[in-house]
Motif scaffolding. Structure first.
Motif, PDB file in Angstrom:
ATOM      1  N   ALA A 176       0.830  -1.207   0.000  1.00  0.00           N
ATOM      2  CA  ALA A 176       0.000   0.000   0.000  1.00  0.00           C
ATOM      3  C   ALA A 176       0.866   1.259   0.000  1.00  0.00           C
ATOM      4  CB  ALA A 176      -0.939  -0.011   1.211  1.00  0.00           C
ATOM      5  N   ASN A 220       2.449   1.868  -3.405  1.00  0.00           N
ATOM      6  CA  ASN A 220       1.478   2.253  -4.422  1.00  0.00           C
ATOM      7  C   ASN A 220       0.849   3.622  -4.178  1.00  0.00           C
ATOM      8  OD1 ASN A 220       1.780   0.024  -6.113  1.00  0.00           O
ATOM      9  ND2 ASN A 220       0.354  -1.203  -4.897  1.00  0.00           N
ATOM     10  N   GLN A 221       1.207   4.273  -3.084  1.00  0.00           N
ATOM     11  CA  GLN A 221       0.654   5.593  -2.774  1.00  0.00           C
ATOM     12  C   GLN A 221       1.300   6.727  -3.547  1.00  0.00           C
ATOM     13  OE1 GLN A 221       0.765   6.167   1.470  1.00  0.00           O
ATOM     14  NE2 GLN A 221      -1.025   4.903   1.802  1.00  0.00           N
TER      15      GLN A 221
END
Length: 156
Positions: free
Chosen positions: A102, A105-106
């Motif tokens: 996460a 992918n931010q």
């Protein structure tokens, strides 16, 4: 400026200088550091690694593949998922892996080299940062990792 009267000019100038000073002061920096912008050059869509072909994916909480290179995150250690010592270690390791995915992918990120390029397994050793902050530090703060101490520890 012929139509602008001196008192008005002084008020506007003082207001602009005050606003600039407050912006610098409240940001905790100086004019030089406030103007500095960190540019993170890397960006990718990370999946979870599986199968023999690994290009850009997350292996576990401290290992990724990026553009075909295997990278060990140098500043942290996370629980094992491939050979955990107990069920709770595997669960925490899975949480660390998903959180790392996460975080990656931010947005954009940087890969910083350390004092040596690779570990004994041939993995590139890098610290992953975004806007100058280590993503590893985020995992540590969230209880999903510990700072790298030079060895693996038992998470059970």
């Amino acid at each position: 400026m012929n139509n602008l009267r001196w008192p008005t000019f002084i008020i506007i100038t003082v207001a602009m200088c005050t606003a600039l000073f407050l912006a610098i002061f409240l940001s905790g920096g100086t004019a030089a550091t406030t103007a500095a912008v960190v540019i993170d050059p890397n960006r990718a869509s990370f999946g979870i690694c599986f199968g023999p072909e690994r290009i850009t994916c997350v292996v576990d909480g401290d290992t990724i593949w990026f553009e075909g290179r295997k990278i060990r995150i140098a500043d942290i250690n996370t629980p094992e998922i491939s050979s955990p010592g107990c069920a709770s270690e595997r669960q925490l390791g899975e949480r660390a892996k998903m959180r790392l995915q996460a975080l990656l992918n931010q947005g954009s990120f940087s890969l910083q080299s350390i004092d040596r390029d690779q570990d004994k397994y041939g993995r590139d050793l890098r610290i992953i940062t975004r806007d100058g902050q280590s993503l590893g530090d985020i995992l540590v703060a969230e209880g999903l990792a510990e700072r790298w101490q030079g060895y693996r520890r038992d998470w059970c």
